[in-house]
Design an enzyme around this catalytic site. Structure first.
Site, PDB file in Angstrom:
ATOM      1  N   GLY A  12      39.659 -24.685 -22.836  1.00  0.00           N
ATOM      2  CA  GLY A  12      40.806 -24.053 -23.481  1.00  0.00           C
ATOM      3  C   GLY A  12      41.896 -23.773 -22.455  1.00  0.00           C
ATOM      4  O   GLY A  12      42.638 -22.803 -22.568  1.00  0.00           O
ATOM      5  N   GLY A  15      45.706 -23.117 -23.344  1.00  0.00           N
ATOM      6  CA  GLY A  15      46.081 -21.979 -24.186  1.00  0.00           C
ATOM      7  C   GLY A  15      46.776 -20.869 -23.429  1.00  0.00           C
ATOM      8  O   GLY A  15      47.026 -20.956 -22.219  1.00  0.00           O
ATOM      9  N   GLN A  16      47.093 -19.803 -24.167  1.00  0.00           N
ATOM     10  CA  GLN A  16      47.847 -18.680 -23.591  1.00  0.00           C
ATOM     11  C   GLN A  16      47.141 -18.129 -22.351  1.00  0.00           C
ATOM     12  O   GLN A  16      47.743 -17.953 -21.301  1.00  0.00           O
ATOM     13  CB  GLN A  16      48.025 -17.560 -24.632  1.00  0.00           C
ATOM     14  CG  GLN A  16      48.890 -16.415 -24.123  1.00  0.00           C
ATOM     15  CD  GLN A  16      48.727 -15.128 -24.915  1.00  0.00           C
ATOM     16  OE1 GLN A  16      47.792 -14.974 -25.696  1.00  0.00           O
ATOM     17  NE2 GLN A  16      49.636 -14.197 -24.717  1.00  0.00           N
ATOM     18  N   ASP A  38      40.553 -29.227 -21.886  1.00  0.00           N
ATOM     19  CA  ASP A  38      41.128 -28.907 -23.196  1.00  0.00           C
ATOM     20  C   ASP A  38      41.302 -30.209 -23.952  1.00  0.00           C
ATOM     21  O   ASP A  38      41.142 -31.287 -23.392  1.00  0.00           O
ATOM     22  CB  ASP A  38      42.481 -28.179 -23.048  1.00  0.00           C
ATOM     23  CG  ASP A  38      42.751 -27.248 -24.231  1.00  0.00           C
ATOM     24  OD1 ASP A  38      42.497 -27.659 -25.377  1.00  0.00           O
ATOM     25  OD2 ASP A  38      43.207 -26.112 -24.009  1.00  0.00           O
ATOM     26  N   TYR A 147      37.935 -14.454 -37.671  1.00  0.00           N
ATOM     27  CA  TYR A 147      37.999 -14.390 -36.206  1.00  0.00           C
ATOM     28  C   TYR A 147      37.046 -13.307 -35.689  1.00  0.00           C
ATOM     29  O   TYR A 147      36.257 -13.542 -34.771  1.00  0.00           O
ATOM     30  CB  TYR A 147      39.444 -14.091 -35.791  1.00  0.00           C
ATOM     31  CG  TYR A 147      39.671 -13.936 -34.307  1.00  0.00           C
ATOM     32  CD1 TYR A 147      39.426 -14.984 -33.431  1.00  0.00           C
ATOM     33  CD2 TYR A 147      40.179 -12.747 -33.794  1.00  0.00           C
ATOM     34  CE1 TYR A 147      39.660 -14.844 -32.072  1.00  0.00           C
ATOM     35  CE2 TYR A 147      40.420 -12.601 -32.438  1.00  0.00           C
ATOM     36  CZ  TYR A 147      40.156 -13.657 -31.583  1.00  0.00           C
ATOM     37  OH  TYR A 147      40.396 -13.505 -30.242  1.00  0.00           O
ATOM     38  N   LYS A 151      33.637 -13.622 -33.438  1.00  0.00           N
ATOM     39  CA  LYS A 151      33.534 -12.962 -32.128  1.00  0.00           C
ATOM     40  C   LYS A 151      32.286 -12.079 -32.055  1.00  0.00           C
ATOM     41  O   LYS A 151      31.653 -11.980 -30.996  1.00  0.00           O
ATOM     42  CB  LYS A 151      34.806 -12.163 -31.826  1.00  0.00           C
ATOM     43  CG  LYS A 151      35.992 -13.049 -31.478  1.00  0.00           C
ATOM     44  CD  LYS A 151      35.719 -13.852 -30.209  1.00  0.00           C
ATOM     45  CE  LYS A 151      36.806 -14.805 -29.842  1.00  0.00           C
ATOM     46  NZ  LYS A 151      36.477 -15.641 -28.675  1.00  0.00           N
TER      47      LYS A 151
HETATM   48  N1  SER Z   1      45.158 -11.264 -30.029  1.00  0.00           N
HETATM   49  C1  SER Z   1      44.096 -11.406 -30.983  1.00  0.00           C
HETATM   50  C2  SER Z   1      44.641 -11.672 -32.334  1.00  0.00           C
HETATM   51  O1  SER Z   1      45.632 -11.066 -32.663  1.00  0.00           O
HETATM   52  C3  SER Z   1      43.236 -10.175 -31.015  1.00  0.00           C
HETATM   53  O2  SER Z   1      42.300 -10.248 -30.001  1.00  0.00           O
HETATM   54  O3  SER Z   1      44.072 -12.401 -33.067  1.00  0.00           O
END
Ligand code: SER
Length: 332
Positions: A12, A15-16, A38, A147, A151
């Site tokens: 990754g 990514g940011q 990536d 999400y 996690k």
């Molecule tokens: N930055 C993430 C989101 O907003 C939260 O961990 O999905």
């Protein structure tokens, strides 16, 4: 600096967080040992020019195995993820990338005898039932976003692989991450980054959350520091293992807008909450990160004021002619 992580792969890496972590690791250790992996197309970015790049999809377990084996990798940072807002648009993809991706990484780590795996978890693991302020590490987890679900699964999988297979897995729960190099990819906390770009280019931003929405946030230098510190920590001191809260700053959308407005007189803003408000409302205001502080020395450097100044200095430089407003203070 002496490298206690051996050969490193950052999955990754475009990514940011990945783009800045890869650079920081290359600066900190021997460049050639940090592989940027990536599925983005190589081209132009310093990631590809300053070290080895591997074209890799975390869902391709065979390909992942080949790359980890081929580069003789000792430590993997798996940052490949679909964030909360994008994940609600496509929960199936979020499950695949986040959960199957984590599983693939752990399985390859186990099979090849990799030394360490570091994966970020998130404040999205929490649901609305837990205490809003100073939320502890160990609480009932019932996230409402896919999400968050992925996690929680990632934390539990990581713990399982450590417990059953002695694989040195380490995870920390990142808050919203603010940065100026690479844009975040579809999170609920993205308003905190977007507001800077819009303030500088348009003099206006319409926040997609309410003014009183308070969330834990962190500036990228602290985020990179937390990942490296956790990776380098003595394994004997890590009791939490895969569920470390890491706190830094906590502010409302209104407080952020007013802090940006201190530097840009003409900055105007509105608040038009959309579907992301519900996700934001289900997350804590702030977290209790005492375990991270005592077990591996976590200590953030940036607060709201310092972060806003640094963001504006860097983005003004980056956006150049696109900046349409006057900054009213000497920021540098
Ligand atoms: N930055 C993430 C989101 O907003 C939260 O961990 O999905």
């Amino acid at each position: 600096m002496e490298n206690n992580l051996g050969n490193i792969m950052v999955i990754g890496a475009c990514g940011q967080i990945g783009s800045e972590l890869t650079t920081a690791l290359r600066e900190r250790y021997d460049e050639v040992k940090v592989i940027a992996a990536d599925k983005c197309a190589p081209g132009g970015q310093d990631l590809f020019e300053n070290g080895t790049y591997s074209s890799l999809n975390v869902l391709d377990r065979g390909g992942l195995k080949e790359e980890v084996e081929g580069h003789d990798i000792d430590t993997i940072f798996n940052l490949a993820a679909i964030l909360s807002a994008k994940g609600e648009k496509n929960p199936q993809l979020a499950f695949e990338v986040n959960t199957v991706g984590a599983y693939n990484t752990l399985e390859i780590g186990r099979k090849l005898g990799v030394d360490k795996i570091i994966m970020p978890s998130s404040i999205a693991v929490f649901g609305p039932e837990v205490p809003k302020d100073d939320t502890p590490d160990e609480v009932y987890l019932k996230p409402r976003s896919m999400y968050g679900v992925t996690k929680v699964a990632g934390e539990l999988l990581g713990y399982y692989y450590w417990d059953k297979y002695d694989l040195d897995v380490r995870e920390l729960r990142l808050p919203g991450v603010i940065s100026h190099k690479t844009l975040p990819g579809g999170g609920t906390t993205d308003y905190a980054v977007e507001s800077f770009y819009s303030a500088l280019t348009d003099g206006h931003y319409d926040f997609f959350v309410r003014e009183d929405t308070r969330l834990p946030m962190m500036y990228m230098p602290d985020c990179v520091k937390s990942l490296i510190q956790l990776a380098e920590a003595d394994p004997g001191s890590l009791h939490g293992r895969t569920n470390y809260n890491v706190g830094s700053m906590s502010f409302t959308a209104g407080e952020l807008a007013r802090e940006i407005g201190r530097h840009i007189d003409e900055f105007s803003y509105d608040f038009s909450p959309d579907y992301r408000q519900e996700l934001a409302d289900s997350w804590p205001n702030s977290v209790d990160d005492r375990s991270a502080r005592t077990e591996w020395g976590w200590q953030p450097e940036y607060d709201l004021e310092k972060m806003v100044r640094d963001m504006l200095v860097n983005l003004e430089r980056k956006l150049g002619d696109d900046v349409s407003v006057e900054l009213n203070t000497q920021l540098a």
